[in-house]
Design a protein around this motif. Structure first.
Motif, mmCIF file in Angstrom:
data_model
loop_
_atom_site.group_PDB
_atom_site.id
_atom_site.type_symbol
_atom_site.label_atom_id
_atom_site.label_comp_id
_atom_site.label_asym_id
_atom_site.label_seq_id
_atom_site.Cartn_x
_atom_site.Cartn_y
_atom_site.Cartn_z
ATOM 1 N N ASP B 222 0.918 -1.022 0.072
ATOM 2 C CA ASP B 222 -0.056 0.029 0.011
ATOM 3 C C ASP B 222 0.955 1.114 -0.179
ATOM 4 N N VAL B 223 2.302 1.095 -0.178
ATOM 5 C CA VAL B 223 3.222 2.228 -0.064
ATOM 6 C C VAL B 223 3.988 1.834 -1.192
ATOM 7 N N MET B 224 4.514 2.422 -2.017
ATOM 8 C CA MET B 224 5.578 2.422 -3.101
ATOM 9 C C MET B 224 6.460 3.210 -3.220
ATOM 10 N N THR B 225 7.763 3.073 -3.835
ATOM 11 C CA THR B 225 8.641 3.929 -4.243
ATOM 12 C C THR B 225 9.628 3.135 -5.371
ATOM 13 N N GLY B 226 10.431 4.135 -6.141
ATOM 14 C CA GLY B 226 11.162 3.440 -7.155
ATOM 15 C C GLY B 226 11.893 4.616 -7.676
ATOM 16 N N SER B 227 12.884 4.223 -8.618
ATOM 17 C CA SER B 227 13.835 5.225 -9.073
ATOM 18 C C SER B 227 14.124 4.982 -10.597
ATOM 19 N N ALA B 228 14.699 6.096 -11.439
ATOM 20 C CA ALA B 228 14.743 6.313 -12.843
ATOM 21 C C ALA B 228 13.544 6.872 -13.513
ATOM 22 N N GLN B 229 13.698 7.062 -14.789
ATOM 23 C CA GLN B 229 12.612 7.673 -15.655
ATOM 24 C C GLN B 229 11.489 6.883 -15.872
ATOM 25 N N MET B 230 11.897 5.598 -15.628
ATOM 26 C CA MET B 230 10.696 4.554 -16.196
ATOM 27 C C MET B 230 9.719 4.752 -14.989
ATOM 28 N N VAL B 231 9.767 5.271 -13.763
ATOM 29 C CA VAL B 231 8.724 4.923 -12.598
ATOM 30 C C VAL B 231 7.553 5.794 -13.099
ATOM 31 N N VAL B 232 7.438 6.803 -14.255
ATOM 32 C CA VAL B 232 6.282 7.392 -14.594
ATOM 33 C C VAL B 232 5.303 6.163 -14.609
ATOM 34 N N GLY B 233 5.672 5.179 -15.119
ATOM 35 C CA GLY B 233 4.644 3.781 -15.318
ATOM 36 C C GLY B 233 4.105 3.413 -14.071
ATOM 37 N N ALA B 234 5.108 3.294 -13.227
ATOM 38 C CA ALA B 234 4.558 2.973 -11.679
ATOM 39 C C ALA B 234 3.681 3.972 -11.029
ATOM 40 N N VAL B 235 4.274 5.252 -10.895
ATOM 41 C CA VAL B 235 3.406 6.208 -10.461
ATOM 42 C C VAL B 235 1.935 6.040 -11.127
ATOM 43 N N GLY B 236 1.907 5.919 -12.414
ATOM 44 C CA GLY B 236 0.451 5.972 -13.083
ATOM 45 C C GLY B 236 -0.319 4.813 -12.196
ATOM 46 N N VAL B 237 0.169 3.546 -12.143
ATOM 47 C CA VAL B 237 -0.472 2.648 -11.426
ATOM 48 C C VAL B 237 -0.817 2.878 -10.091
ATOM 49 N N ALA B 238 0.133 3.433 -9.321
ATOM 50 C CA ALA B 238 -0.251 3.989 -7.762
ATOM 51 C C ALA B 238 -1.550 4.804 -7.951
ATOM 52 N N LYS B 239 -1.504 5.942 -8.921
ATOM 53 C CA LYS B 239 -2.417 6.839 -8.778
ATOM 54 C C LYS B 239 -3.791 5.991 -9.028
ATOM 55 N N GLU B 240 -3.736 5.245 -10.152
ATOM 56 C CA GLU B 240 -5.062 4.594 -10.236
ATOM 57 C C GLU B 240 -5.609 3.782 -9.004
ATOM 58 N N LYS B 241 -4.718 2.962 -8.477
ATOM 59 C CA LYS B 241 -5.144 2.178 -7.151
ATOM 60 C C LYS B 241 -4.969 2.948 -6.051
ATOM 61 N N GLY B 242 -4.627 4.123 -6.082
ATOM 62 C CA GLY B 242 -4.774 4.712 -4.662
ATOM 63 C C GLY B 242 -3.464 4.453 -3.792
ATOM 64 N N VAL B 243 -2.544 4.083 -4.321
ATOM 65 C CA VAL B 243 -1.495 3.552 -3.489
ATOM 66 C C VAL B 243 -0.280 4.747 -3.203
ATOM 67 N N LEU B 244 0.188 4.761 -2.034
ATOM 68 C CA LEU B 244 0.997 6.085 -1.597
ATOM 69 C C LEU B 244 2.318 5.882 -2.374
ATOM 70 N N TRP B 245 3.017 7.108 -2.979
ATOM 71 C CA TRP B 245 4.329 6.868 -3.594
ATOM 72 C C TRP B 245 5.479 7.741 -2.997
ATOM 73 N N PHE B 246 6.563 7.528 -2.917
ATOM 74 C CA PHE B 246 7.597 8.444 -2.764
ATOM 75 C C PHE B 246 8.551 8.408 -3.878
ATOM 76 N N GLY B 247 9.053 9.538 -4.166
ATOM 77 C CA GLY B 247 9.658 9.916 -5.553
ATOM 78 C C GLY B 247 11.167 10.042 -4.908
ATOM 79 N N THR B 248 12.296 10.082 -6.066
ATOM 80 C CA THR B 248 13.719 10.328 -5.994
ATOM 81 C C THR B 248 13.969 11.096 -7.266
ATOM 82 N N GLN B 249 14.994 11.668 -7.187
ATOM 83 C CA GLN B 249 15.670 12.485 -8.183
ATOM 84 C C GLN B 249 15.057 14.123 -8.459
#
Lengths: 309, 335
Positions: B222-249
């Motif tokens: 229910d909480v995720m993070t990730g790194s590099a320019q590809m994470v926009v894909g993961a952020v999209g899924v997190a947004k859709e499913k209402g899962v919290l996200w921590f970013g970097t860079q």
């Protein structure tokens, strides 16, 4: 660790594979038509990028999902026509012209993105659309019938492609042009018209493949969104021995192994990530080597046809 | 005639292509005295909301500080082919630039070869800690495990399901430091939480990052993070499913204002500022930099749109303070 392969895990993996295979299917089925008629189009990835951007742009500006798919299809069609013009009318070397089309799509999609949008944004893409009744079937329901419309479209495309190639006169002409263009020409089949048709169709489907990424599966656009996915699609055409049903099988195996390697890492099996991410590719190469012994490519594949007049 | 036609088509393609892939900004006219001139080569797009953008934003900040008449820069972005990047670096070096920044650890070998040919030009590269003992090369890196740790502490405090997911790119460099720091932060806060980590084997595979996020959520995250320019894909899924996200860079809150909690930001301006003054004094290299919370090259930026409970934020602030004053040991990368 003991619950590694429960039923729900397997269902999740298969649903994941079905999603991952979607863009490969559109692109690879389109490429199958082109290659069956003797044209190797290496520009698939570039056409997908242009399709992905076009669809994203429409949805970003207007929210119109259907319009996005239509524009992606149109842009793909135009790029297919460009490829056909270069490789059929001008009889340029197919491998080189395909790479030209790829690089054009890669550069142009990024240029348009920089000029028209300029930062990474998300959009609301095609929502999951469960099919009534079918989606309630245990096991199969969640895997097959709780996806979005573009996913369904990719799977409906397979039997249609099979039917066209194997049960219609058009399919016969396409295969004749790919196997023996001289003979087909003698019998009154226009080689260039058939090839224009198949390459444009392939372009259109590649455009939709791009749209399936940018407005259905990922709902985002950035530079090089496809990341070489179009080239895997071309490999899958070889993998499938130029037959739609086998292309489907190949796409599903590749995607399933990809879903599996993600899962294996997520549950923390002690396998180095480098090895895990390699497995789908190793598998593809192995199957390619085996299938090379088994099936023969269309005889006229990647050969330009020039009438002796 | 046919051959001529092919040639024309090829030429047109090449022409269109070269415009499409050209430099993001026109090169400034050369001048022997006058503004400080910087050329930058980056592996991904300058608007990637990640690694390349962090450098671009720093350049803009320095330009705003020094004034456009005193600081000029050009960027060649999306140079993911190292060979292309290397010829761009050489081209810039032979023009009239004061400093050339090779913003990618993959450019190291090229720089090692090029820098000795241009002893009067200063080069900087990162993320790396190695100046190759060359007098005209600076190196810079980021102790990304520091912000990773702080994010991990916050993530553990916000987590309810007992599972946290990490979408990593390739197991190297600052990406690995960030992920390891994040995991250390979660473990230090609540050792009962399971942190699932996967690497996609790519910095740019958006589709795989998206599917990895789906898999993490399927596994209960229910909480995720990730790194590099590809994470926009993961952020999209997190947004859709209402899962919290921590970013970097870079600050990724604009992508999903409702679910992004906080982002660790790389502020390369800290490094650039010092390099510019050294170059102006005649020192062209030989120094290695690292962004940290202490030198404020790393910053935790909280998303104002996310309602973070004050007691949780206090935990994060305490962790950041502890890292700066040395009372918190991360156990990653010598920190």
């Amino acid at each position: 660790m003991e619950d590694l392969f429960t039923g729900s895990v397997l269902i999740g993996l298969l649903a994941s594979a079905i999603r991952l295979a979607t863009p490969y299917l559109y692109a690879a089925i389109g490429e199958t038509f082109g290659q069956r008629s003797g044209v190797l189009n290496l520009g698939v990835d570039g056409i997908m990028l242009m399709g992905a951007f076009s669809a994203f742009y429409v949805v970003f500006k207007t929210g119109d999902l259907v319009g996005g798919v239509l524009l992606a299809a149109l842009v793909g069609l135009l790029m297919g026509l460009l490829m056909a013009f270069i490789s059929v009318t001008l009889s340029a070397e197919q491998g080189i012209s395909g790479i030209g089309v790829y690089l054009f799509g890669l550069g142009m999609s990024d240029l348009l993105f920089q000029k028209l949008i300029n930062n990474v944004q998300t959009v609301s893409g095609f929502p999951v659309a469960p099919i009534p009744l079918l989606s309630e079937i245990p096991v199969l329901g969640p895997i097959l019938f709780r996806q979005n419309v573009l996913v369904y479209g990719a799977y409906i495309l397979v039997p249609i492609a099979w039917f066209v190639l194997n049960k219609t006169t058009l399919g016969l002409k396409i295969k004749a042009v790919g196997e023996n263009p001289e003979a087909a020409d003698t019998l009154g089949v226009s080689v260039s018209r058939i090839r224009y048709f198949t390459v444009s169709l392939g372009g259109m489907l590649s455009g939709i493949a791009g749209a399936s990424l940018s407005i259905a599966l990922l709902n985002v656009f950035q530079f090089n969104l496809t990341n070489g996915l179009g080239f895997i699609a071309i490999a899958l055409v070889y993998f499938g021995g130029w037959r739609p049903t086998w292309v489907l099988l190949g796409s599903l195996i590749f995607s399933f192994v990809n879903a599996l390697q993600i899962w294996v890492q997520v549950v923390g099996l002690p396998i180095p990530s480098d090895i895990a991410v390699m497995t789908p590719y190793i598998l593809t190469i192995v199957v390619l080597v085996i299938s090379a012994q088994r099936v023969r490519p269309p005889s006229a594949l990647s050969k330009a046809y020039e009438r002796l007049e | 005639m046919k051959k001529f036609g092919k040639l024309v088509v090829l030429l047109v393609l090449v022409a269109i292509l070269s415009t499409a892939c050209g430099a993001a900004e026109p090169a400034a006219p050369a001048a022997s005295t006058g503004p400080f001139k910087v050329a930058v080569v980056t592996p991904s797009a300058i608007n990637d909301l990640a690694f390349s953008q962090s450098m671009y934003d720093a350049l803009l900040a320095i330009q705003a500080e020094m004034g456009a008449e005193n600081f000029e820069f050009v960027v060649s972005d999306s140079m993911f082919v190292v060979d292309d990047a290397s010829s761009a670096i050489r081209d810039y070096a032979s023009q009239d630039y004061n400093l050339i920044v090779a913003h990618g650890s993959q450019y190291g070998a090229a720089l090692q070869e090029i820098a000795p040919d241009f002893p009067g030009v200063s080069f900087a590269w990162g993320t790396a800690g190695d100046t190759f003992n060359l007098p005209n090369v600076f190196a810079y890196e980021a102790f990304s495990q520091e912000g990773g740790y702080v994010s991990g502490v916050l993530a553990a405090a916000l987590n309810k399901s007992g599972v946290i997911g990490v979408v990593g790119p390739v197991e190297v460099g600052d990406a690995k430091l960030y992920v390891d720091g994040f995991v250390a932060g979660v473990n230090a806060t609540n050792a009962d939480i399971t942190v699932n980590v996967n690497y996609t084997g790519s910095f740019s595979d958006v589709a795989l990052a998206s599917e990895a996020a789906q898999t993490h959520i399927g596994a209960g995250a229910d909480v995720m993070t990730g790194s590099a320019q590809m994470v926009v894909g993961a952020v999209g899924v997190a947004k859709e499913k209402g899962v919290l996200w921590f970013g970097t860079q870079a600050d990724q809150a604009s992508l999903a204002p409702d679910i992004v909690v906080a982002c660790q930001i790389y502020d390369w301006a800290v490094v650039l500022r010092d390099i510019v003054s050294l170059v102006n004094e005649g020192t062209l290299g030989g120094k290695a930099y690292a962004l940290s919370l202490e030198n404020e090259g790393l910053k935790m930026v909280y998303n104002p749109g996310f309602d973070l409970p004050a007691d949780v934020k206090a935990l994060g602030d305490a962790a950041a303070k502890g890292i700066v004053d040395g009372t918190v040991t991360i156990g990653v990368g010598g920190k």
